[in-house]
Enzyme design. Structure first.
Site: not given
Length: 323
Positions: A104, A302
């Site tokens: 991320d 994610h």
């Protein structure tokens, strides 16, 4: 459990979770988390990397958890956080270049730390967010062109005004973390949950979280306690530095990331395709990082290394052992 150390990296102290051989006796691997996370996001990787013969070190990024939390927005630039990683490398591995792994926000952090410090970083891996070279303009301009000017919500626009997102997240940190993680995971039913008008709140219209095996009640307890103690101001300040990040990286335009690179993304992760702008993130990365190996995991959202720890560990360890 890992050993926890507070390490002065030059200006701030970072809380570091360390497993494996004593630093200096083995190659150092530094793991960098994203938002809204902590060193704990690497809980499934620390042990296996250490057992493979590396010193494994997962940090709390400045502003998070047990690390220092300087007060100003400009304390959270990519340049400052890259400096933290180089300071940590100099402390733990002064005589050898290090390996960086990020997820991320941690991915742009490690990509650009390696990009700007080629002599100190031996190799670099990024999860979720591919490397796309030095920016050609600030990312604020990009999302305001494609989202804000069209009357559409974009989470990074919502994060720009200090205090707004903090108030929503800090009202119930557990709900914020769980809802965000579920909403962009590989487990959420398909849906256009983020297609909402500018002016909406972050949590508005997101699906009600359902239990998932990779995020247990104990995991949520940990994240909740961390953010209740730290707040969200430092983490959100990372999003408020796009113009400063652009100016820092502008001299790198036209250059390539030359070290060996590994990218791992997911077919259900919007960040892997840069929010739909890139059809093949690995092919795109090869233009900017010619030594990249890439993998896009089917059905993964994610939270790459938390959703599929075994697959990710297999890829990471194979790559590390071939360096």
């Amino acid at each position: 459990m890992p050993q926890f150390l507070m390490i002065d990296v030059g200006g701030v102290r970072l809380r570091c979770a360390i497993e494996g051989p004593t630093a200096g006796d083995a190659p150092l691997v530094i793991m960098v988390h994203g938002f809204p996370e902590s060193w704990y996001s690497w809980r499934h990787q620390l042990g296996p990397v250490a057992k493979a013969g590396f010193t494994a070190c997962a940090i709390d990024v400045r502003g998070y958890g047990g690390s220092d939390k300087p007060p100003r927005v400009e304390n959270y630039t990519l340049e400052a956080i890259a400096g933290d990683l180089i300071g940590l490398a100099d402390f733990l591995s002064p005589d050898q270049p290090v390996v960086l792994i990020g997820h991320d926000w941690g991915a742009p952090i490690v990509w650009n730390t390696a990009f700007t410090n080629p002599g100190r970083v031996r190799a670099v891996a990024g999860l979720s967010v591919p490397f796309s070279g030095a920016p050609q303009r600030p990312f604020t301009e990009v999302f305001r062109e494609h989202f804000t000017s069209q009357g559409r919500f974009f989470y990074q626009e919502y994060f720009q005004q200090p205090g707004v997102a903090e108030a929503e997240a800090e009202a119930d940190p557990r709900r914020f973390v769980e809802t965000m993680m579920y909403s962009i995971s590989g487990d959420v039913p398909p849906g256009d949950y983020w297609n909402k008008p500018a002016g909406a709140t972050f949590l508005q219209d997101l699906p009600q979280p359902q239990p998932v095996p990779w995020l247990t009640s104990e995991d949520l307890d940990y994240y909740e306690a961390e953010f209740k103690a730290s707040g969200f101001r430092g983490p959100l300040n990372r999003y408020r530095n796009h113009e400063r990040d652009y100016e820092w990286l502008k001299p790198m335009q036209g250059k390539q990331l030359e070290q060996p690179c590994l990218f791992i993304g997911g077919t259900r992760d919007p960040a892997t395709t840069l929010f739909g702008a890139v059809a093949d993130p690995v092919a795109m990365m090869r233009m900017f990082a010619p030594k990249v190996e890439g993998h896009v995991l089917a059905g993964v959202g994610h939270w790459t290394q938390q959703e599929r720890p075994n697959e990710v560990n297999t890829l990471l360890l194979d790559w590390l052992e071939r360096l």
